[in-house]
Structures are given as structure tokens and as C-alpha cells.
Design a protein around this motif. Structure first.
Motif, PDB file in Angstrom:
ATOM      1  N   GLU A 132       9.561  -4.802   3.456  1.00  0.00           N
ATOM      2  CA  GLU A 132      10.338  -4.255   4.576  1.00  0.00           C
ATOM      3  C   GLU A 132      11.347  -5.272   5.130  1.00  0.00           C
ATOM      4  OE1 GLU A 132       7.794  -2.877   7.676  1.00  0.00           O
ATOM      5  OE2 GLU A 132       7.353  -4.873   8.427  1.00  0.00           O
ATOM      6  N   ASP A 150       3.967  -4.168   1.579  1.00  0.00           N
ATOM      7  CA  ASP A 150       5.065  -3.688   2.405  1.00  0.00           C
ATOM      8  C   ASP A 150       5.602  -4.659   3.460  1.00  0.00           C
ATOM      9  OD1 ASP A 150       6.520  -1.217   1.996  1.00  0.00           O
ATOM     10  OD2 ASP A 150       6.347  -1.030   4.169  1.00  0.00           O
ATOM     11  N   PRO A 151       4.728  -5.437   4.093  1.00  0.00           N
ATOM     12  CA  PRO A 151       5.275  -6.379   5.085  1.00  0.00           C
ATOM     13  C   PRO A 151       6.318  -7.326   4.475  1.00  0.00           C
ATOM     14  CG  PRO A 151       2.915  -6.172   5.373  1.00  0.00           C
ATOM     15  CD  PRO A 151       3.253  -5.413   4.118  1.00  0.00           C
ATOM     16  N   GLU A 193       0.194  -0.524  -1.023  1.00  0.00           N
ATOM     17  CA  GLU A 193       1.445  -0.377  -0.277  1.00  0.00           C
ATOM     18  C   GLU A 193       1.400  -1.216   1.005  1.00  0.00           C
ATOM     19  OE1 GLU A 193       2.703   3.795  -0.079  1.00  0.00           O
ATOM     20  OE2 GLU A 193       3.407   3.357   1.943  1.00  0.00           O
ATOM     21  N   GLY A 194       0.291  -1.127   1.693  1.00  0.00           N
ATOM     22  CA  GLY A 194       0.139  -1.889   2.936  1.00  0.00           C
ATOM     23  C   GLY A 194       0.125  -3.386   2.683  1.00  0.00           C
ATOM     24  N   ILE A 239      -7.693   7.153  -5.801  1.00  0.00           N
ATOM     25  CA  ILE A 239      -6.407   6.650  -6.321  1.00  0.00           C
ATOM     26  C   ILE A 239      -5.375   6.558  -5.193  1.00  0.00           C
ATOM     27  CG2 ILE A 239      -4.437   7.251  -7.793  1.00  0.00           C
ATOM     28  CD1 ILE A 239      -6.427   8.322  -9.827  1.00  0.00           C
ATOM     29  N   ASP A 240      -5.283   7.622  -4.402  1.00  0.00           N
ATOM     30  CA  ASP A 240      -4.308   7.620  -3.302  1.00  0.00           C
ATOM     31  C   ASP A 240      -4.637   6.538  -2.274  1.00  0.00           C
ATOM     32  OD1 ASP A 240      -2.927   9.645  -4.440  1.00  0.00           O
ATOM     33  OD2 ASP A 240      -3.717  11.233  -3.167  1.00  0.00           O
ATOM     34  N   LEU A 259      -2.346   3.374  -1.165  1.00  0.00           N
ATOM     35  CA  LEU A 259      -1.966   3.110   0.218  1.00  0.00           C
ATOM     36  C   LEU A 259      -2.328   1.670   0.611  1.00  0.00           C
ATOM     37  CD1 LEU A 259      -0.591   4.744   2.436  1.00  0.00           C
ATOM     38  CD2 LEU A 259      -2.837   5.279   3.361  1.00  0.00           C
ATOM     39  N   ILE A 260      -3.459   1.206   0.127  1.00  0.00           N
ATOM     40  CA  ILE A 260      -3.867  -0.170   0.433  1.00  0.00           C
ATOM     41  C   ILE A 260      -2.899  -1.168  -0.222  1.00  0.00           C
ATOM     42  CG2 ILE A 260      -5.674  -1.901   0.030  1.00  0.00           C
ATOM     43  CD1 ILE A 260      -7.713   0.454   0.456  1.00  0.00           C
TER      44      ILE A 260
END
Lengths: 284, 441
Positions: B416, B412-413, B408-409, B400-401, B405-406
Motif C-alpha cells: 500500500e 499489504d502494509p 494479503e494482510g 483457501i480464502d 486473506l492472511i
């Protein structure tokens, strides 16, 4: 493992009669190997002998199916555990081809990984109630920063590394250094380095090797997987094993690596097959 | 006091009642009537129409939409908690069609910046509104839903930045609506005069309700020579809302826009995002992000229309889809014969987190010029990469974490680049929450 008298037993990775398939094809055909904390072992062998498969099976890659045998870590059979639990118990794999994860910075990733590692994994603890997220212990930013700076200095890693996306656009040498940086941060008790020397020029190989050497000590067991002898010029192993067709066919002391290198795998294997031919026939 | 009269459906009587009720200049009344006539003349889109092929209007009942005059003031500020420490040049809070909060820095007022709600703009800056409101950018004749919007629009933001003025601090609007069987028709009209500069972010938000709400949004953005705008539009309507919208920017010579749209809410979201580069040397960066779950359906048409030389457009739309959600991306790059030395790029990337989610991506190119610098498009639809997952899990992250994270990655670009810290953090948080809800199911 702590005994009653307070003496701490070294952690061991014990692989017994391990057989594993990928896509129905048997790659590991009865591997036996024991690596003890504090020791450095080298696992050599020609391409296709099953070295990288072994590394992936120890971590629990879903692509491989274990059909026989067991892997014990710290006395516990880990074969039914997911890769994250194995990692949290203290096993580390430095990848030959680490994945790029776009959008996730090295710093962010290291922080999450360290949090997970510190949470640990106790196979005897009662299972988490379903649907409940485990409590996460954060790491104070200052502490994390300090530790990271220390390790980066140790491994001669540039500061800008932290803000780059993991392995994205990294050179071969940067990828390997990033792997060793992760290892330094996570402080495993058992590290498998899968072809860490591949694709490195002499300078990069030296830097990476120095990094590994700096991390070696009584608390770390290392298994270096390599095709060539040259990394062993920098990282001296205690034991050298040669793998062929899914099994470890011969083991020896540090000088054995030089012998293998001089002789070549072909010759070594021919000799072995000649001397063990009768045994093979019986097995078949 | 007269009792509030609830009206149902978009009808001629409803247009008349609205015109009666609102104290607007005669020309605007006339435009509403004309738009209504246009609406009646245009056929309702069907799945025979290319643009509507993958989106059905079967469940949309325009005759049931309540055009209520009932109004209850909201409690407290509309500005989200996460952004209360931010410094904005101006803030506009709109609730169910009315302005409820308003502030604009004195120095901006002194420089001639107009930032206010549409009703006030109509009263105080009628000439400007008259010149630009649904005339050259998004006329009522643009589409059936644009026409409906032209007749029934209720509120929105008006922004005018005079020549040479740079608005340093971001301007912020929150359009909140109850949308409980009711409608919101917000209009955004932005005019940046020559060599001016601004950052503007608006949110469209409504609570989760049982009754289907209806939204028809239009954003008209007019950039004059050398103007520079960063626009962020975040849609988080409740999950029973049907949302239709058009966001279009007209770019004159050497003007630049970064246009970011984030779509998180609504049951159905059907819309267009278009950049018309009609002056030489214009630059448009179009970024979209959509996160869909449940049975959400998003259908996005994008246009990069190069009508002049030396233009650059760069489009990146990313989607994260879970459950049984569905997205349709259809993007067109059009380069006219005048579009010499054009550089146009288009990318649509979709990450599927469930086997039942589906994303379709249809890129199109129409190149009429023969000396362009570059023109590429690409589309990907894929699951979370198993090798990435294994890699992250080998570092101790649970499945799950690692998935989090994937994701989010992946997003995120884009996030941000949102220039407001509080909004950026809130978006990150909201998206992670959405992914968590899915994983817990």
C-alpha cells in the motif's frame, strides 16, 4: 425449514450427548442442549466447566476431538463440516478472544465474509469439481456501504473502525463491539456469544448488550456464555443453564440466573451433588 | 548486412567485441577493460565465504551464457495493462538492451531533469556519467559480480534531478528481456541533487523460458543534501533466470529515501540492498518483499551503514514462501563511532505456506557509537496461524480464502506504500495468483 403448507419451522441447534477431548483430556462429558430460533439461552458455570469448549466444538475448532454424540443444525449433523460451512449455514460465534489479523481491514474482511455467507452452504448440493474455484458473487459496493453504515449506526460504532486492521490494537470493548458488528452484518440464525461481557466496563457492557438486543428477534437464536450474571441484567434470557464438569447440571427460567448469582456456583453444585450423589455412583 | 554472431560466455574476446561494437567514449572503454581485469583477479565466491554460505553457484554456468547480438523488436508497449491509465512524468521502455519507448514531460526537460537510457546519457551527458558511474557508489571492485557488470553492462536508466527541483509525477522504466539462455546487465544510475525530489519505479521482466538466463543488475543511487527519493524496484524475471544484483544508496545530509524492492521471479536471486548514511540527519526506509514458490532460492544481504550522526534507518523485509522455496536474509546494522544519536531498526518476517519451504534469518549488529537513540532487530519465521485461520473460517471463509486473506494482510502494509495505483493493484493481483497456483496443486 419450509413445509408444504408454507409454514416455516424455526431453525434449531440440537446438541445430544456430546463428548469432546482436548489433547486427550475429556472436557465435554455428555452435553444435551437445544436452542431454538427466537429464543435466548444463557449458559453459566464456573471456570473450567467446559462452556468455551462447547462454543468451539459447535464451530468445529480443529483442536477439539468429538468422541461421542451429535450436533444437529437445521436437522443436519454438522460434526463433519468445516467451520466455514457451519458459518455459511447460519451459525455465528462471537469470540471471547478474537484473533487480530494484521493488514486486513475490518471493511475488507466484512465484505469477504458477507460474500461467503451469501454463497451459503447446501449440504445436499453435489460437491464442487476439484481444482475449480467456486464462482464468487460480489456485493455491489454501494449496497455493502449502505448496509455497513446502517449496522454501525445501530451499534454506535465509529466510522474509522472500518479502515482499522481487524482487532489489532483494539481495546477490550472495541473487540467485542467488532464481534457484534460482524454478527449484525452476517445475520446468522444462531449466535453463540462466548464471554462477551468479560473485560468490559459498565458502559461498554451496556453498549454491547444494546447491540445484541437490537439484533434479537424471531429469526435469531442466542446462546450467551457467561461466568457472571451481570450481562443478564441487560439481555434477558428465556432459559438459563448451569454447566459443571462438562455437563449441563441444571436449567431454569430467567430467575434462575439471579439465584445462581446469589448462591454462588459452589453452593449450587454442592446441593446438586448431594441430591444426585446416588446417580453419580451408578454411572461410575 | 552481416549475420548476427552468437557469442558464448563472458570472455576477454567478448569484452573486446562489445567495446568494438558500442560507440562509447574512450574512458568508458577503459573502465570496461579495468572492470574485466578486476573480474579476472577476484576469486569466484564459494560456500566457504560467509556471504555465500547458504547459496551455491554450482548450477550457474557463466561460460554458457549467450551474448547474442540477435535482436527482435517487441510488439506493442512494454507498459503493463494495469498502468496504462497512470500519468507518468516520463516513461522508458528497454527491450533486450535497447531503448524502444521513451517519453519525458517537456516541463521536466525545461527544468533540467535528465531521464533517459544509459547509452543516451553516455552520449549526451558524458561528464555526469563519468563522475558517478561505478566510482563512489558501487565500484567494480565491490564484488565479483559487480566487476562482471562493470565490464558487460548493457543498458538501464539514468536519472538526474537538478538542485531544488521536485519531480511530482512518478518516472517509470520497464526493462524487458528475452533471457532465453541470454543475459541482461541493466544499470540504474540515479543522482538527486540538493533539495530535489523524485519517485522512480522500475520493473525487470522476462518471459518463462527453457534456458537459464543470466542477470546482473546494479543500482547506484546518490542523494545529495536534503534530497528525497522514493525508489521501487520490481523483479519478475522468468523462473529459470539467475539474478545477481546490488542496490546501494549513498545518503548525504538530511536526505531521505524510501527504497522498496519486490522480488517475485527468477530461479536464484542473490543480492544486496544497502544504505550508506554518510551525512548527518539522513533517513533510509528500506522495504523488501519476496514471494517464492517451486524451487526458487533468494539470498538477500542488507546493510544499514550509519557513518554520521542523527541518522534513522528502518528496514522491513517480508517473505512469503511456498513449495520447496528457500530464502536467506542476512542483515547488518553498522554504526560507526561518528553515528551518534542513530536510530536503526531491522525486521525480517517470513510466512511459510508449506512444510517444505524454508527461511533463514540472520540479523547482525555492529555498534561502534556509545550514544545511540535506539537499535533493534527482529526476525520471525512462521506458518499461517491456526487461530487466525479458525477465526476467519468461522466467518464463512474457506480455508483457501482465509489463507489468501492472511497473506494479503501480511504483504499489504508494504504494497500500500507503493505510490502508483496501477502498479499496486498489479502487485496485489500477481501475489494472489501465485498463492492460488500453489493451493491448486
Amino acid at each position: 425449514m419450509e413445509k408444504e403448507n408454507g409454514h416455516v419451522e424455526p431453525v434449531q441447534l440440537v446438541i445430544r450427548d456430546l463428548h469432546a477431548n482436548v489433547e486427550g483430556k475429556e472436557i465435554l462429558r455428555g452435553v444435551n442442549l437445544t436452542v431454538t430460533q427466537g429464543e435466548t439461552h444463557a449458559l453459566m458455570g464456573p471456570n473450567g466447566s467446559g462452556k468455551s469448549t462447547l462454543a468451539n466444538v459447535v464451530m468445529g475448532h480443529p483442536k477439539y476431538e468429538v468422541t461421542q454424540g451429535e450436533i444437529l443444525f437445521n436437522g443436519i449433523n454438522i460434526l463433519d463440516l468445516s467451520p466455514d460451512k457451519r458459518a455459511r449455514m447460519g451459525i455465528f460465534l462471537a469470540f471471547q478472544y478474537p484473533s487480530a489479523v494484521p493488514g486486513v481491514s475490518v471493511g475488507n474482511f466484512l465484505r469477504r465474509a458477507l460474500e461467503a455467507k451469501r454463497e451459503g452452504y447446501d449440504p445436499n448440493a453435489p460437491a464442487e469439481p476439484t481444482g475449480q474455484m467456486p464462482k464468487r458473487k460480489g456485493i455491489p459496493p454501494a449496497e455493502f456501504r449502505k448496509m455497513l453504515n446502517e449496522k454501525m449506526r445501530l451499534l454506535k460504532v465509529d466510522n474509522t473502525f472500518v479502515n482499522r486492521y481487524i482487532n489489532e490494537g483494539f481495546s477490550g470493548g472495541e473487540k467485542k463491539r467488532a464481534e457484534i458488528l460482524q454478527m449484525a452484518m452476517l445475520e446468522p440464525s444462531m449466535a453463540i456469544l462466548d464471554e462477551t461481557d468479560s473485560g468490559l466496563d459498565v458502559d461498554a457492557l451496556r453498549i454491547v448488550s444494546e447491540g445484541v438486543n437490537a439484533l434479537r428477534g424471531p429469526k435469531l437464536g442466542v446462546l450467551i456464555i457467561t461466568h457472571y450474571q451481570r450481562i443478564l441484567d441487560y439481555i434477558t434470557p428465556d432459559v438459563v443453564h448451569v454447566m459443571y464438569k462438562g455437563r449441563i447440571v441444571k436449567s431454569g427460567g430467567r430467575d434462575f440466573a439471579l439465584e445462581v448469582d446469589k448462591q454462588g456456583y459452589e453452593r449450587l453444585i454442592q446441593d446438586l451433588e448431594a441430591s444426585e450423589g446416588s446417580e453419580e455412583t451408578v454411572e461410575a | 548486412m552481416t549475420a548476427p554472431t552468437a557469442r558464448r560466455g563472458f570472455t576477454t574476446e567478448a569484452v573486446d567485441a562489445l567495446i568494438q561494437r558500442r560507440d562509447e567514449p574512450e574512458w568508458m572503454r577503459e573502465r570496461r577493460r579495468e572492470a574485466w581485469t578486476t573480474y579476472q583477479e577476484l576469486p569466484m565466491p564459494t560456500q566457504q565465504d560467509e556471504e555465500w554460505r547458504r547459496t551455491s553457484l554450482r548450477d550457474i554456468h557463466l561460460e554458457d551464457v549467450e551474448l547474442s547480438e540477435d535482436w527482435h523488436a517487441p510488439t506493442g508497449t512494454l507498459l503493463p495493462e494495469a498502468e496504462r491509465k497512470e500519468t507518468f512524468g516520463g516513461f522508458l521502455g528497454i527491450y533486450d538492451g535497447r531503448r524502444v519507448e521513451y517519453r519525458l514531460d517537456d516541463d521536466l526537460k525545461a527544468k533540467g531533469v535528465i531521464f533517459t537510457d544509459m547509452a543516451t546519457a553516455l552520449r549526451e551527458h558524458g561528464d555526469l556519467v563519468r563522475e558517478y558511474f561505478m566510482t563512489k557508489c558501487v565500484p567494480a571492485s565491490d564484488s565479483k559480480f559487480a566487476a562482471l557488470h562493470g565490464a558487460f553492462w548493457d543498458t538501464g536508466t539514468f536519472l538526474y534531478v537538478p538542485k531544488g527541483v521536485a519531480v511530482e509525477l512518478p518516472l517509470r522504466t520497464i526493462v524487458a528481456a528475452s533471457l532465453d539462455g541470454t543475459a541482461s546487465l541493466a544499470h540504474t544510475l540515479i543522482i538527486l541533487d540538493e533539495e530535489s525530489q523524485a519517485t522512480f519505479a522500475e520493473d525487470f521482466t522476462s518471459p518463462l523460458t527453457g534456458n537459464a538466463g543470466f542477470s546482473s543488475r546494479v543500482a547506484e543511487i546518490i542523494l545529495k543534501r536534503g534530497a528525497n527519493l522514493h525508489y521501487i524496484g520490481v523483479q519478475h524475471w522468468g523462473k529459470s533466470v539467475h539474478d545477481f544484483h546490488t542496490e546501494r544508496v549513498l545518503l548525504d545530509r538530511d536526505s531521505t529515501i524510501i527504497l522498496q524492492t519486490v522480488e517475485l521471479g527468477s530461479r536464484l536471486s542473490k543480492g544486496r540492498v544497502e544504505a550508506i548514511l554518510h551525512g548527518n540527519g539522513a533517513t533510509a526506509k528500506l522495504q523488501g518483499l519476496y514471494v517464492e514458490d517451486g524451487r526458487q532460492h533468494l539470498d538477500r544481504y542488507t546493510l544499514q551503514d550509519h557513518r554520521a550522526a542523527d541518522g534513522t534507518s528502518d528496514l522491513l523485509f517480508k517473505g512469503v514462501l511456498t513449495d520447496k522455496s528457500r530464502s536467506v536474509f542476512s542483515g547488518l546494522i553498522r554504526v560507526s563511532p561518528e553515528g551518534k544519536k542513530t536510530a536503526a531498526y531491522q525486521q525480517n518476517r517470513n510466512l511459510l505456506l508449506s512444510r517444505t519451504a524454508r527461511a533463514d534469518s540472520i540479523p547482525n549488529l555492529e555498534i561502534g557509537a556509545n550514544d545511540i537513540l535506539g537499535c533493534t532487530h527482529g526476525a520471525t519465521v512462521g506458518k499461517v496461524d491456526e487461530e487466525q485461520l479458525f477465526y476467519l473460517m468461522c466467518r464463512g471463509l474457506s480455508r483457501i480464502d482465509a489463507t489468501h486473506l492472511i497473506v494479503e494482510g501480511f504483504v499489504d502494509p508494504l504494497i500500500e506504500q507503493v505510490p502508483i495505483t496501477g502498479l499496486r493493484e498489479a502487485l496485489r493481483h500477481e501475489i494472489q495468483e501465485r498463492v492460488s497456483v500453489l493451493e491448486a496443486q
